[in-house]
Design an enzyme around this catalytic site. Structure first.
Site, short mmCIF file in Angstrom:
data_model
loop_
_atom_site.label_atom_id
_atom_site.label_comp_id
_atom_site.label_asym_id
_atom_site.label_seq_id
_atom_site.Cartn_x
_atom_site.Cartn_y
_atom_site.Cartn_z
CE LYS A 105 54.67 18.30 49.84
NZ LYS A 105 55.75 17.50 49.18
CD GLU A 115 56.35 13.63 50.20
OE1 GLU A 115 55.74 14.53 49.62
OE2 GLU A 115 57.47 13.79 50.74
CB CYS A 163 57.15 16.45 52.54
SG CYS A 163 58.93 16.47 52.19
#
Length: 270
Positions: A107, A38, A148
């Site tokens: 995301k 990331e 994440c």
């Protein structure tokens, strides 16, 4: 399927980060797929995301596309700050062996936390949220992708598995609070829940950075076993995934076919 996880240090120099990522993938040798962490080209800092952001087709995007074609591999490009219509997204691109972009994941769950005695961070102060469940096709089957904090939401992983995902790739930067507590636990649990491989790729740890990543890039198999987990240092972790194991586990424990969709909704008690 042989994969290489690139657990790399991330500096304030965007160009140097991109060059380091490319060099480490080249050093990985003969592989089928590489995964970057990331925010691999940008320090994980709200104040910097917009300054480092690029439109689709920008410097980092172009370098990843060219490298995928050069090595003839699939490349899960970690994530970068993407600029689109004035908004900044935390975005992961996937490239095929011809250098074509075959998937893009923005995301969907922004990392807004305030842990007592631990980490405080608000991604929503700088980033916009995506809306897509992301999967992509490969010769080894369907793959899933999230970033994440997305991985904490079991519904997202289940939707990828229901689309047929045999591996879920997660570029991620857990911190020194959440990493020790939940990193291995989450990757093992999602693997068991969805009977697939889970692959978490972190930046290397930098103890003087404004945000310190846990590291410990990990691979778990469909039985929930840790196939490989490294330490916090920069390294290239190469692992061969036995894709037949996914179907074998799913035959032994038929979780997907035993699901009760007729029950899985909240109803008021009469």
């Amino acid at each position: 399927m042989k994969i290489a996880q690139i657990q790399m240090p991330v500096s304030a120099d965007k160009f140097a980060n991109i060059q380091r990522a490319c060099s480490m993938i080249r050093w990985a040798g003969q592989i089928d797929l590489a995964v970057l962490p990331e925010m691999f080209c940008c320090p994980y800092d709200n104040a910097l995301f917009r300054d480092y952001a690029e439109v689709e087709g920008g410097e980092a995007y172009s370098a990843m596309s060219a490298l995928a074609k050069e090595k003839g591999i699939y490349l899960v490009g970690g994530s970068i700050p993407e600029l689109c219509e004035g908004k900044v997204y935390n975005t992961s691109y996937v490239f095929d062996p011809e250098g074509k972009c075959i998937a893009r994941h923005r995301k969907t769950h922004l990392f807004d936390i305030d842990v007592a005695g631990g980490q405080c961070f608000r991604e929503s102060d700088a980033l916009a949220a995506g809306r897509d469940v992301t999967t992509f096709e490969t010769p080894w089957g369907v793959m899933g992708l999230c970033i994440c904090f997305d991985f904490r939401f079991e519904e997202l992983s289940r939707l990828m598995a229901l689309r047929g995902a045999k591996v879920i790739f997660v570029p991620a930067a857990f911190n020194m609070t959440t990493g020790p507590a939940h990193w291995e636990l989450l990757f093992r649990q999602r693997a068991v829940d969805n009977q697939c491989y889970t692959v978490g790729t972190s930046p290397a740890r930098d103890n003087v950075a404004s945000y310190t990543a846990w590291g410990h890039s990990i691979v778990c198999d469909p039985w929930g076993s840790v196939v490989k987990q490294v330490n916090e240092q920069p390294q290239i972790s190469v692992t061969e995934l036995d894709m037949e194991r996914v179907e074998a586990i799913r035959r032994q424990l038929p979780i997907m076919s035993a699901r009760r969709d007729d029950l899985y909704e909240v109803r008021e008690l009469s």
